[in-house]
Each structure stands twice: as structure tokens, then as C-alpha cells.
Design an enzyme around this catalytic site. Structure first.
Site, PDB file in Angstrom:
ATOM      1  CE1 TYR A   1      -4.021   0.844  -1.089  1.00 43.21           C
ATOM      2  CE2 TYR A   1      -3.803   2.490   0.617  1.00 43.21           C
ATOM      3  CZ  TYR A   1      -4.434   2.012  -0.506  1.00 43.21           C
ATOM      4  OH  TYR A   1      -5.474   2.710  -1.049  1.00 43.21           O
TER       5      TYR A   1
ATOM      6  CD1 TRP B   1      -1.777   5.562   2.812  1.00 47.58           C
ATOM      7  CD2 TRP B   1      -0.574   7.445   2.961  1.00 47.58           C
ATOM      8  NE1 TRP B   1      -2.418   6.530   2.071  1.00 47.58           N
ATOM      9  CE2 TRP B   1      -1.709   7.695   2.149  1.00 47.58           C
ATOM     10  CE3 TRP B   1       0.330   8.482   3.198  1.00 47.58           C
ATOM     11  CZ2 TRP B   1      -1.941   8.948   1.581  1.00 47.58           C
ATOM     12  CZ3 TRP B   1       0.085   9.724   2.626  1.00 47.58           C
ATOM     13  CH2 TRP B   1      -1.044   9.941   1.831  1.00 47.58           C
TER      14      TRP B   1
HETATM   15  N1  LIG Z   1     -12.557   2.318   8.813  1.00 50.17           N
HETATM   16  C1  LIG Z   1     -11.760   2.961   7.950  1.00 50.17           C
HETATM   17  N2  LIG Z   1     -10.774   2.280   7.327  1.00 50.17           N
HETATM   18  C2  LIG Z   1      -9.979   2.910   6.447  1.00 50.17           C
HETATM   19  C3  LIG Z   1     -10.177   4.278   6.144  1.00 50.17           C
HETATM   20  C4  LIG Z   1     -11.242   4.984   6.800  1.00 50.17           C
HETATM   21  O1  LIG Z   1     -11.473   6.181   6.559  1.00 50.17           O
HETATM   22  N3  LIG Z   1     -11.983   4.290   7.709  1.00 50.17           N
HETATM   23  N4  LIG Z   1      -9.351   4.883   5.228  1.00 50.17           N
HETATM   24  C5  LIG Z   1      -8.726   4.049   4.217  1.00 50.17           C
HETATM   25  C6  LIG Z   1      -7.683   4.794   3.510  1.00 50.17           C
HETATM   26  S1  LIG Z   1      -8.202   6.220   2.718  1.00 50.17           S
HETATM   27  C7  LIG Z   1      -6.394   4.376   3.421  1.00 50.17           C
HETATM   28  S2  LIG Z   1      -5.319   5.246   2.411  1.00 50.17           S
HETATM   29  C8  LIG Z   1      -5.935   3.160   4.106  1.00 50.17           C
HETATM   30  C9  LIG Z   1      -4.510   3.268   4.669  1.00 50.17           C
HETATM   31  O2  LIG Z   1      -4.000   2.024   4.884  1.00 50.17           O
HETATM   32  P1  LIG Z   1      -2.444   1.710   5.009  1.00 50.17           P
HETATM   33  O3  LIG Z   1      -1.668   2.442   3.957  1.00 50.17           O
HETATM   34  O4  LIG Z   1      -2.321   0.228   5.053  1.00 50.17           O
HETATM   35  O5  LIG Z   1      -2.140   2.377   6.412  1.00 50.17           O
HETATM   36  P2  LIG Z   1      -0.879   2.525   7.349  1.00 50.17           P
HETATM   37  O6  LIG Z   1      -1.353   2.210   8.721  1.00 50.17           O
HETATM   38  O7  LIG Z   1      -0.293   3.870   7.128  1.00 50.17           O
HETATM   39  O8  LIG Z   1       0.119   1.388   6.904  1.00 50.17           O
HETATM   40  C10 LIG Z   1       1.440   1.597   6.549  1.00 50.17           C
HETATM   41  C11 LIG Z   1       2.281   0.463   7.105  1.00 50.17           C
HETATM   42  O9  LIG Z   1       3.596   0.553   6.559  1.00 50.17           O
HETATM   43  C12 LIG Z   1       4.557   0.362   7.601  1.00 50.17           C
HETATM   44  N5  LIG Z   1       5.811   1.045   7.238  1.00 50.17           N
HETATM   45  C13 LIG Z   1       6.325   2.211   7.706  1.00 50.17           C
HETATM   46  N6  LIG Z   1       7.505   2.493   7.105  1.00 50.17           N
HETATM   47  C14 LIG Z   1       7.756   1.467   6.249  1.00 50.17           C
HETATM   48  C15 LIG Z   1       8.820   1.194   5.351  1.00 50.17           C
HETATM   49  O10 LIG Z   1       9.781   1.950   5.212  1.00 50.17           O
HETATM   50  N7  LIG Z   1       8.735   0.024   4.649  1.00 50.17           N
HETATM   51  C16 LIG Z   1       7.695  -0.853   4.791  1.00 50.17           C
HETATM   52  N8  LIG Z   1       7.708  -1.995   4.080  1.00 50.17           N
HETATM   53  N9  LIG Z   1       6.665  -0.598   5.625  1.00 50.17           N
HETATM   54  C17 LIG Z   1       6.696   0.546   6.330  1.00 50.17           C
HETATM   55  C18 LIG Z   1       3.885   0.961   8.815  1.00 50.17           C
HETATM   56  O11 LIG Z   1       4.482   0.464   9.987  1.00 50.17           O
HETATM   57  C19 LIG Z   1       2.429   0.530   8.619  1.00 50.17           C
HETATM   58  O12 LIG Z   1       2.180  -0.715   9.195  1.00 50.17           O
HETATM   59  O13 LIG Z   1      -6.835   2.834   5.166  1.00 50.17           O
HETATM   60  C20 LIG Z   1      -8.187   2.709   4.738  1.00 50.17           C
HETATM   61  N10 LIG Z   1      -8.991   2.199   5.826  1.00 50.17           N
HETATM   62  N1  LIG Z   2      -3.640  13.433  10.058  1.00 51.34           N
HETATM   63  C1  LIG Z   2      -3.934  12.613   9.045  1.00 51.34           C
HETATM   64  N2  LIG Z   2      -4.141  13.130   7.805  1.00 51.34           N
HETATM   65  C2  LIG Z   2      -4.474  12.305   6.785  1.00 51.34           C
HETATM   66  C3  LIG Z   2      -4.550  10.904   6.932  1.00 51.34           C
HETATM   67  C4  LIG Z   2      -4.318  10.386   8.247  1.00 51.34           C
HETATM   68  O1  LIG Z   2      -4.418   9.163   8.484  1.00 51.34           O
HETATM   69  N3  LIG Z   2      -4.021  11.267   9.263  1.00 51.34           N
HETATM   70  N4  LIG Z   2      -4.849  10.111   5.857  1.00 51.34           N
HETATM   71  C5  LIG Z   2      -4.733  10.660   4.502  1.00 51.34           C
HETATM   72  C6  LIG Z   2      -5.510   9.862   3.547  1.00 51.34           C
HETATM   73  S1  LIG Z   2      -4.804   8.429   2.959  1.00 51.34           S
HETATM   74  C7  LIG Z   2      -6.721  10.242   3.071  1.00 51.34           C
HETATM   75  S2  LIG Z   2      -7.541   9.276   1.916  1.00 51.34           S
HETATM   76  C8  LIG Z   2      -7.354  11.476   3.523  1.00 51.34           C
HETATM   77  C9  LIG Z   2      -8.807  11.229   3.936  1.00 51.34           C
HETATM   78  O2  LIG Z   2      -9.495  12.381   3.949  1.00 51.34           O
HETATM   79  P1  LIG Z   2     -11.100  12.407   4.143  1.00 51.34           P
HETATM   80  O3  LIG Z   2     -11.708  11.290   3.411  1.00 51.34           O
HETATM   81  O4  LIG Z   2     -11.538  13.782   3.843  1.00 51.34           O
HETATM   82  O5  LIG Z   2     -11.130  12.174   5.709  1.00 51.34           O
HETATM   83  P2  LIG Z   2     -12.058  11.483   6.771  1.00 51.34           P
HETATM   84  O6  LIG Z   2     -11.321  11.708   8.042  1.00 51.34           O
HETATM   85  O7  LIG Z   2     -12.444  10.109   6.412  1.00 51.34           O
HETATM   86  O8  LIG Z   2     -13.408  12.351   6.805  1.00 51.34           O
HETATM   87  C10 LIG Z   2     -13.480  13.754   6.734  1.00 51.34           C
HETATM   88  C11 LIG Z   2     -14.739  14.253   7.403  1.00 51.34           C
HETATM   89  O9  LIG Z   2     -15.869  13.616   6.840  1.00 51.34           O
HETATM   90  C12 LIG Z   2     -16.818  13.391   7.857  1.00 51.34           C
HETATM   91  N5  LIG Z   2     -17.794  12.374   7.463  1.00 51.34           N
HETATM   92  C13 LIG Z   2     -17.798  11.043   7.696  1.00 51.34           C
HETATM   93  N6  LIG Z   2     -18.903  10.478   7.179  1.00 51.34           N
HETATM   94  C14 LIG Z   2     -19.619  11.471   6.604  1.00 51.34           C
HETATM   95  C15 LIG Z   2     -20.868  11.541   5.904  1.00 51.34           C
HETATM   96  O10 LIG Z   2     -21.559  10.551   5.701  1.00 51.34           O
HETATM   97  N7  LIG Z   2     -21.269  12.751   5.440  1.00 51.34           N
HETATM   98  C16 LIG Z   2     -20.555  13.876   5.643  1.00 51.34           C
HETATM   99  N8  LIG Z   2     -21.013  15.010   5.140  1.00 51.34           N
HETATM  100  N9  LIG Z   2     -19.384  13.849   6.312  1.00 51.34           N
HETATM  101  C17 LIG Z   2     -18.921  12.669   6.772  1.00 51.34           C
HETATM  102  C18 LIG Z   2     -15.977  13.045   9.067  1.00 51.34           C
HETATM  103  O11 LIG Z   2     -16.697  13.282  10.264  1.00 51.34           O
HETATM  104  C19 LIG Z   2     -14.781  13.965   8.895  1.00 51.34           C
HETATM  105  O12 LIG Z   2     -14.960  15.168   9.602  1.00 51.34           O
HETATM  106  O13 LIG Z   2      -6.668  12.041   4.622  1.00 51.34           O
HETATM  107  C20 LIG Z   2      -5.250  12.085   4.464  1.00 51.34           C
HETATM  108  N10 LIG Z   2      -4.713  12.863   5.551  1.00 51.34           N
HETATM  109 MO   LIG Z   3      -6.355   7.228   1.754  1.00 49.72          MO
END
Ligand SMILES: Nc1nc2c(c(=O)[nH]1)N[C@H]1C(S)=C(S)[C@@H](COP(=O)(O)OP(=O)(O)OC[C@H]3O[C@@H](n4cnc5c(=O)[nH]c(N)nc54)[C@H](O)[C@@H]3O)O[C@H]1N2
Ligand SMILES: Nc1nc2c(c(=O)[nH]1)N[C@H]1C(S)=C(S)[C@@H](COP(=O)(O)OP(=O)(O)OC[C@H]3O[C@@H](n4cnc5c(=O)[nH]c(N)nc54)[C@H](O)[C@@H]3O)O[C@H]1N2
Ligand SMILES: [Mo]
Length: 823
Positions: free
Chosen positions: A144, A146
Site C-alpha cells: 500500500y 503510506w
Molecule cells: N474504517 C476505515 N478504514 C480505512 C479508512 C477509513 O477512513 N476508515 N481509510 C482508508 C484509507 S483512505 C487508506 S489510504 C488506508 C490506509 O491504509 P495503510 O496504507 O495500510 O495504512 P498505514 O497504517 O499507514 O500502513 C502503513 C504500514 O507501513 C509500515 N511502514 C512504515 N515504514 C515502512 C517502510 O519503510 N517500509 C515498509 N515496508 N513498511 C513501512 C507501517 O508500519 C504501517 O504498518 O486505510 C483505509 N482504511
Molecule cells: N492526520 C492525518 N491526515 C491524513 C490521513 C491520516 O491518516 N491522518 N490520511 C490521509 C488519507 S490516505 C486520506 S484518503 C485522507 C482522507 O481524507 P477524508 O476522506 O476527507 O477524511 P475522513 O477523516 O475520512 O473524513 C473527513 C470528514 O468527513 C466526515 N464524514 C464522515 N462520514 C460522513 C458523511 O456521511 N457525510 C458527511 N457530510 N461527512 C462525513 C468526518 O466526520 C470527517 O470530519 O486524509 C489524508 N490525511
Molecule cells: Mo487514503
């Protein structure tokens, strides 16, 4: 001894010498007992690290960071963390059998410490035999986004490159972030929209009267960036804050809770039930149409299909008028509030920032489509400070670009010369198997199943081996308990990880990964390209950790294709130099002079000062508005498609030819809410990046009673006799977790907010059981959004909550598994 010979030797003798092999070119000499301040960078920003006796003792933001993230402070703890995987590990049964054995013991059994050679030989052999027997459909490679970063040794790219060389693998289309938006928007606006260059903030702050932030929390989500963040957009948010407080611009936040951005901007909060945004937008559309507040001219000139959509909201198709009364019943927003909101937006120039959270929901394609229709009816698309944005709230975007080259990185494609040199190479014969992102566990459950996606049929592959890097499926993916069951069907799980995450613990082979500051790389700040950054190896990797580059190269070496992997650039430092040279050439063509490589490496960065004035006032769709015939959109009609004949032809039951309200599988208005009356949304945390940093001291600053916080309205707490700080049990038919209760009026009734990414702490590892710590994905649903995109629906889930009366057991998420020193 020459350094290269030394490495050869060290890879043979293994354990004790690999640490010293770190003394490669590009590495910093380590002198114990001195203190120094060094510059580095990662997904949280650029920062200084103070190093003493070979350890990072403190991290501080770089002075060029416009608004440093507090998360920077946790990096020392992140590096020197008790959860580090220090040595290559193999699960006991797997090592005994020298291959797949007792998959049901994953998570339960001990690991055995082995040498790198043993671990790599075992992995390389199993990958080769699995591939040779079953082809690319048997190898999961959804490595993935991140984990780690950098242009050379980023785990995602190098792992996928390695699996490409193996012959191919199961890869994903789209992503977890924006999967539904990515597929629907080309039908509607003719481009991905979610990753397009957005309008600049300058244009908005100078011209907008209304800024609507819809399902987005940019003050939180811009803390991090897919590239290195400089947090420049926060300067714009400060300007927006001033404009909002002075009344020059009205800001709105549509969200089930008051989020940080709403509080920061002092926005008007439109509080609605989760997953009902489309109904609110359709009700507003009906109101704008019947009150003649909509821009009929814009609709006529720039869109197609309004008349068909009109029949839908007027009730001519299904005898149900979708007016504000209808919308109010579904969304919980009062009729007068909907009317006033629609009127305000119509009257003065409005821009809507449409968030990704809206589309990580059941039928998540509809909100992005409908929001575009609503914006078209308002008529401000293409005017400065007006219209609709899908990417502006992310990745620090919207600031003026710098004139700078974009640096390259290792790619997944294999240069032609190796195709000729190895005419029978496996990568020439096979093709990757592409499935929608987040459908991989469904594939384990139903290999061979045919699913629909965007007019095509896709056969789910039969996965037998998983290679995880840079991602953590057990916190990322939905419905953890089902995942644990399906995971048992996989023969081999290989995980490259710096930490003993739940995913590492559920693996057969674990490679310890050297991460930031422990390895060499080159990077660039996004989105304005202000700096190119030298990423030096300042400290020794934890234990025997090695970079993802090194690991993947060693695997390829065992298949006879090392030179194909490295392209004969033998060290990461050689790649860094090559990438820098390439950047200098690009800079020359832009008439910019960059310093010599030596100067760059010594100083730690190159800064680009000059603003690209030509981008300063960029407004999306301005050209289209000025001349829709010359600047047609990429849709079949060249216009905004309110009705899409292409989608209509798919004849899907879960996506019509126009945007519509389709009941989600779970929401507060359906029968399931009688048993599980709370909708749980799981946004991204301001204290971590998904699961990353949850293993640092920062956890202690926000956890409640040692658990991930769950935010709940006082009335819901009262109904259940709950008090602030209670340890609560959150459950549904899919599973149960504990959480620490935080009672707040910020969240509306019927809703619970609990951030994704808390480390998983199962009472019985490897089996369906109570998570003691609060991994919210135990409760979420693993289902595709619809036949259009098949993306994830993380935010769609109902639960019930009660005070936890059971025995509270210690959290095992942050302890290492049992490790044997030998078999
Ligand atoms: N319920 C719920 N679930 C969600 C979401 C949500 O809004 N709600 N959001 C979704 C979204 S948008 C995303 S993008 C995903 C994110 O999902 P992931 O990208 O799987 O999230 P991370 O926890 O950042 O996982 C990164 C992993 O890489 C490891 N890592 C750190 N550095 C390195 C490195 O140098 N090399 C390697 N090989 N590994 C490393 C970290 O320890 C960590 O375990 O989650 C999704 N899941
Ligand atoms: N600090 C921090 N920043 C991040 C990340 C992180 O893990 N940590 N992850 C990064 C990644 S991979 C991504 S994809 C983005 C995700 O970015 P977003 O998808 O924008 O983030 P979320 O936190 O899932 O939700 C944003 C807002 O949507 C609201 N929300 C949830 N459900 C609903 C709904 O049904 N309707 C409405 N109107 N609002 C709703 C939540 O309460 C929240 O305030 O963020 C990125 N930035
Ligand atoms: Mo994401």
C-alpha cells in the site's frame, strides 16, 4: 577489502555483519558520544533530528515548514520503538516444514529468529514455486501507499517492481482513498477530478462568498502528504479563517460532527445523518429548481441530461417528490435549514470542496456525481472563487507552484534492454491481474467469482501468497474477523515491516525494514516542489533491518534477475545520484541552475525560490466555461453529464443513469438500526497517519482509559447510563471492540465517531474475538460501493454501545510475539 566485496561477504555470513555493511557510500559516519543536528524528511514534513550516541533524541520542525505538524515530535520514539522487528523471523511451523504449514496457527504460534539468508531463500523459493505453478493470479501485491516514502526505496514501488520481475501479481485499480470517485468522475466531468490540479486558494479567497466544506476535515488531513508536506496550505486556511470571522466569506461544514476545520474556520455546521448527503443535495436541487434559484443558462450551455434528472426529483419516475421535506426526513436536517442553505449558496459565488469521506460509503459514487450536479445548478463552475473541488482539501494543494523540476523515482517498468537480454523472462509472458482496490479479501473468499465493474466483468483471482509492504491490511481493510477467516486459506504471508503490527504478527515470514533516517534516499516536497531533499542514513538500522530496496533486490537475485531490479545501479546512493542528475537536466531546460550533487548532499536540500506566476490564479474549468466547444470535457458529450447514457446502458441496479438516492446497506433509517441504533464513522486521526505513530508516546496524549476514543452525544450516553471515560463495548454482528468514551455535543445523536488505525489487540489472536484496544475495522463492512466502482464502504456501519462489564485484559497490540532464538 573493497566495500563491494565486503557486502558480498556480509550477505553470506548474515546476521552479525549486515549492520556494518551500512557503511556504504552515502551513509554518514557514526561517531558515538557526539551530538549533532541533521536534516531529514518523511510524510509528516521536513525536520531536524538531534542525534546522540547513534540515537535520535529529539526532532524539531524545519524552519521552511509553513505550519509544522505536531506529529514530527514523535519521530524519535517511532524510530527507537520497542515494537521494532529487529531480525528476520519465520513462524515456527512454517520454518519446520520449510514451506506452508498450519496456517490456522498464524498469530498464535512463536516466531523463530533466522538469518537473512534463511528468510530470503525461503521467501524467494515459495514465491517462485507458487508463481510457476499458479501464475500471477496467485500472488497478492496490494503493497500500500503510506508506509515509508522516498523515490528510491519506497516499499510500495520496489516491492511491486520485484513482483513484476517475478512475472506479475494481483494489483489494484483505484485505491481505498478515492476508489468510487475515480471511477464515476470520468463519466461526469471527463477526468479523475479527485487527483486533478485544483483551483488555487488565492482565487478562492479573493472571489468566493461561500465556501462549503462537505465531508472533509482539511485542517487534520493536510497534516500529512503523499509527498513531503510543507503545509503551505495552512497559510491559506489562516486567510480563510480571517475572512470567515470578519464575515467576508461564509464558510459551511456539512458533517455529522463539528470537526477541527469547522471549529478553526468558525463555520456554520450543517449536521446530517451519515451517508445521507445525496438526499440533502437532491432536496436542495428540487428547491433550487422549484424556486427558480438555479442557473438555467449554465445547465443549458454546459451540461447534458438535466431533463431526465428533473423527472426523478420531481417524482415523475417513482411517484416520490424529492423536495426538502423528503430530504429532511432522510438527513435529519430541518426543512428551513435546507431551504436557507440552498438559497445562500445560489445567491452568491459559491465553491464546494467535496470530500473523500463521502465516497467511502455504500453507493459512494452518488455523492460526487450529485455534488457536481448541485454545483452546476448553482452555476459558478469555471468562475474565480466558484465551482466544485475534489482535490483542494488534500496534500497541501492550492498554493502557487514553484518553478522546479519534478524528480523521478524507481519505476515498476522494466527497461527494454532486459527484455532482449532475457527473452524467456517470466515478466514477458504474463500480465498482472487487476482487481478493484479493497476487493482482495473477497477474492480469498470467492476465488473465480465474477464481479462487475464499470461495464466490465472481472474474475476474482485465486490468491495463495501475500506479500505485504508499506501497508497494514489488518487495520486498513474492513471486517477484520472475516479477514482472519479468509486469511487461513492463504498458503504464505510475507510481510516487510519495521514494526510488529497486527499484519506482521499474522505472517509466516517477516522481514525487518530499515525506515527513515536509517537508509539513503532522495525526496521532494509536494505540492509546490519547493525543495529537493537529501535523505541520508543518519543512524544504524534497528537490529538487522534492511531497506525495502535491499530486500527486493535480494529476492530478485535469488531468481537470477538482480541486475534487472537494480538496472545496474548497485546501491541506493547510485540511484539517488542518478535521480539528481536527471533533475539537473530537467532544471536546465527550465533555465534554473541547481547546485552540484556534492553541494546538495552536503547541505541537505536544494530550494526553488521562484513562484510560477502563471499558475497563481488558476481556476478549474475556466477555459471550459469561456469556450465549451474548444475546451470540451473528456465526457462523451464534452459537457458535464447529469445523465450518462454510458452508465444507463450498464443497467446496474445500484447506479442509475443519473445520480439518485439509494439506501445504503446500513444507515440510521433502515431496519437494522432497530438492533444497532448508532452509525459509526471512522475518520482519519489528527494524531497519526492511519495506524502509524499509534505505537508512540502520542497515544498517551489522547487515549481514554487506555483505549482509542469514541465520541458520542450526551443524550446517547445518558440513554445507556454511560459516563465520560468509561470503557465501552462497541459491537455488531461482525465483531466487538472496546473503546474509551468521550462524551461531546460535537457529534449528533445516533452517531459515534472513532478514528481508523488504532492497533488491533485481539483477545484471542488469529480468531474472531474482542479487540481490547479499538480497531474500528472490526465493525465495518467489507462490500463494494456498487457495480460501478467496487470501492470500499468504510464509513457505512451500524453498531450498539454498552458499558463493558467483562474482565479487562492487557492490551497485546504493542507487545512483540513470542520469539525463539532457534527451532
Ligand atoms: N474504517 C476505515 N478504514 C480505512 C479508512 C477509513 O477512513 N476508515 N481509510 C482508508 C484509507 S483512505 C487508506 S489510504 C488506508 C490506509 O491504509 P495503510 O496504507 O495500510 O495504512 P498505514 O497504517 O499507514 O500502513 C502503513 C504500514 O507501513 C509500515 N511502514 C512504515 N515504514 C515502512 C517502510 O519503510 N517500509 C515498509 N515496508 N513498511 C513501512 C507501517 O508500519 C504501517 O504498518 O486505510 C483505509 N482504511
Ligand atoms: N492526520 C492525518 N491526515 C491524513 C490521513 C491520516 O491518516 N491522518 N490520511 C490521509 C488519507 S490516505 C486520506 S484518503 C485522507 C482522507 O481524507 P477524508 O476522506 O476527507 O477524511 P475522513 O477523516 O475520512 O473524513 C473527513 C470528514 O468527513 C466526515 N464524514 C464522515 N462520514 C460522513 C458523511 O456521511 N457525510 C458527511 N457530510 N461527512 C462525513 C468526518 O466526520 C470527517 O470530519 O486524509 C489524508 N490525511
Ligand atoms: Mo487514503
Amino acid at each position: 577489502m573493497k566495500r563491494r566485496d565486503f557486502i558480498k561477504l556480509s550477505s553470506v555470513v548474515g546476521a552479525s555483519t549486515t549492520i556494518q555493511a551500512s557503511g556504504l557510500d552515502g551513509w554518514i559516519d557514526l561517531t558515538n558520544f557526539d551530538r549533532k543536528k541533521v536534516l531529514s524528511a518523511n510524510r509528516f514534513g521536513m525536520f531536524y533530528a538531534t542525534i546522540q550516541s547513534g540515537e535520535v533524541i529529539e526532532t524539531k520542525p524545519f524552519e521552511g515548514d509553513y505550519f509544522p505538524s505536531p506529529m514530527i515530535r514523535a519521530i524519535a520514539d517511532r524510530l527507537q520503538n520497542t515494537t521494532r522487528v529487529e531480525y528476520p523471523m519465520v513462524r515456527k511451523s512454517y520454518l519446520k516444514a520449510k514451506g506452508p504449514s498450519n496456517p490456522h496457527l498464524r498469530g498464535k504460534e512463536e516466531f523463530v529468529r533466522v538469518s537473512w539468508d534463511v528468510a530470503l531463500d525461503l521467501a524467494a523459493k515459495q514465491m517462485r514455486t507458487t508463481f510457476d505453478k499458479y501464475g500471477p493470479e496467485s500472488i497478492y501485491g496490494e503493497c500500500y501507499w503510506w508506509g515509508g516514502s522516498g523515490r528510491v526505496s519506497w516499499g510500495r514501488t520496489v516491492s511491486r517492481r520485484m513482483m513484476k520481475i517475478l512475472g506479475g501479481f494481483v494489483t489494484e485499480s483505484g485505491d481505498y482513498s478515492t476508489g468510487a470517485g475515480l471511477v464515476i468522475m470520468p463519466h461526469v466531468l471527463g477526468g479523475s477530478a479527485v487527483y486533478d490540479t485544483p483551483t488555487k486558494w488565492k482565487a478562492i479567497i479573493e472571489n468566493a462568498k461561500n465556501v462549503v466544506i462537505w465531508g472533509q476535515d482539511p485542517i487534520v488531513t493536510n497534516q500529512i502528504n503523499w509527498a513531503i508536506p510543507l503545509h503551505r496550505c495552512f497559510k491559506d486556511f489562516e486567510k480563510l479563517q480571517q475572512a470567515s470571522i470578519s464575515g467576508k466569506i461564509k464558510t459551511f461544514s456539512v458533517d455529522p460532527r463539528v470537526n477541527d476545520t469547522a471549529r478553526f474556520l468558525n463555520s456554520k455546521h450543517i449536521a446530517l445523518r451519515p451517508g445521507t448527503d445525496v438526499a440533502l443535495m437532491i432536496g436542495m436541487a428540487h428547491y433550487l429548481y422549484t424556486k427558480k434559484l438555479y442557473d438555467a443558462e449554465f445547465i443549458k450551455k454546459y451540461t447534458v441530461g438535466f431533463n431526465k434528472f428533473k423527472k426523478y426529483f420531481l417524482g415523475e419516475i417513482d411517484n416520490e417528490v424529492k423536495d426538502i421535506k423528503w430530504a429532511s426526513k432522510i438527513t435529519g436536517v430541518k426543512e428551513e435549514e435546507i431551504a436557507q442553505f440552498a438559497t445562500t449558496l445560489a445567491k452568491e459565488r459559491t465553491v464546494i470542496l467535496c470530500g473523500r469521506a463521502l465516497q467511502r460509503q455504500d453507493h459512494g459514487e452518488q455523492p460526487h456525481w450529485m455534488c457536481t450536479v448541485l454545483s452546476a445548478m448553482l452555476g459558478y463552475i469555471g468562475l474565480p472563487g466558484g465551482g466544485i473541488e475534489f482535490s483542494l482539501g488534500y496534500n497541501s494543494s492550492g498554493a502557487t507552484d514553484k518553478i522546479a523540476p519534478t524528480i523521478a523515482g524507481i519505476s515498476q517498468s522494466i527497461p527494454e534492454k532486459y527484455n532482449q537480454k532475457y527473452p524467456n523472462a517470466p515478466w514477458l509472458k504474463n500480465h498482472d491481474v487487476i482487481i478493484p482496490s479493497s476487493r482482495s479479501i473477497e477474492a480469498l473468499e470467492n476465488p473465480g467469482k465474477i464481479i462487475e465493474q464499470n461495464g466490465k466483468k472481472i474474475k476474482l483471482p485465486h490468491i495463495r501468497l501475500m506479500y505485504n509492504a508499506s501497508g497494514s491490511p489488518l487495520t486498513r481493510h474492513q471486517n477484520v474477523n472475516n479477514m482472519l477467516e479468509q486469511w487461513k486459506k492463504v498458503d504464505t504471508v510475507i510481510t516487510a515491516e519495521p514494526y510488529w503490527t497486527s499484519t506482521a504478527k499474522m505472517s509466516d515470514i517477516v522481514f525487518p525494514v530499515a525506515t527513515e533516517l536509517e537508509r539513503v534516499d532522495i525526496d521532494q516536497t509536494g505540492s509546490t516542489k519547493e525543495y529537493i531533499i537529501a535523505r541520508k542514513a543518519h543512524i544504524k538500522p534497528a537490529g538487522e533491518s534492511q531497506s525495502d530496496f535491499w530486500i527486493c533486490r535480494e529476492l530478485c537475485k535469488r531468481w537470477g534477475y538482480e541486475e534487472v531490479f537494480t538496472e545496474e545501479k548497485n546501491t541506493e546512493f547510485e540511484w539517488v545520484k542518478y535521480i539528481y542528475k536527471n533533475a539537473v537536466e530537467k532544471a536546465n531546460s527550465l533555465n534554473i541552475k541547481m547546485s552540484s550533487f556534492e553541494e546538495f548532499w552536503e547541505k541537505g536540500y536544494v530550494k526553488f525560490e521562484e513562484d510560477d506566476k502563471s499558475t497563481e490564479n488558476y481556476t478549474r474549468y475556466e477555459e471550459f466555461r469561456n469556450n465549451p466547444y474548444k475546451h470540451r470535457l473528456g465526457t462523451p458529450s464534452g459537457k458535464i453529464e447529469i445523465f450518462s447514457p454510458v452508465i444507463e446502458k450498464f443497467k446496474y441496479d445500484d447506479c442509475k443513469g443519473y445520480p439518485s438516492w439509494i439506501e445504503p446497506i446500513e444507515w440510521l433509517g433502515n431496519k437494522k438500526a432497530e438492533k444497532y441504533p448508532i452509525h459509526i464513522v471512522s475518520p482519519h486521526s489528527k494524531y497519526r497517519l492511519h495506524s502509524q505513530l499509534n505505537n508512540t508516546y502520542i497515544r498517551g496524549l489522547y487515549e481514554i482509559s487506555g483505549r482509542e476514543p469514541l465520541l458520542l452525544n450526551p443524550k446517547e450516553a445518558q440513554k445507556r447510563g454511560l459516563k465520560q471515560g468509561d470503557i465501552i463495548r462497541v459491537f455488531n454482528d461482525r465483531g466487538e471492540i472496546l473503546a474509551g468514551l468521550h462524551i461531546t455535543n460535537d457529534v449528533i445523536e445516533g452517531v459515534a465517531v472513532m478514528c481508523e488505525g488504532a492497533w488491533y489487540s485481539p483477545e484471542v489472536p488469529g480468531e474472531k474475538s474482542l479487540c481490547q484496544h479499538g480497531n474500528v475495522n472490526v465493525l465495518s463492512i467489507d462490500k463494494g460501493t456498487s457495480k460501478i466502482a467496487q470501492s470500499n464502504i468504510a464509513h457505512t456501519a451500524l453498531v450498539e454501545i454498552e458499558k463493558y462489564k467483562g474482565v479487562i485484559k492487557p492490551i497485546n497490540a504493542f507487545t512483540k510475539p513470542k520469539i525463539l532464538q532457534s527451532l
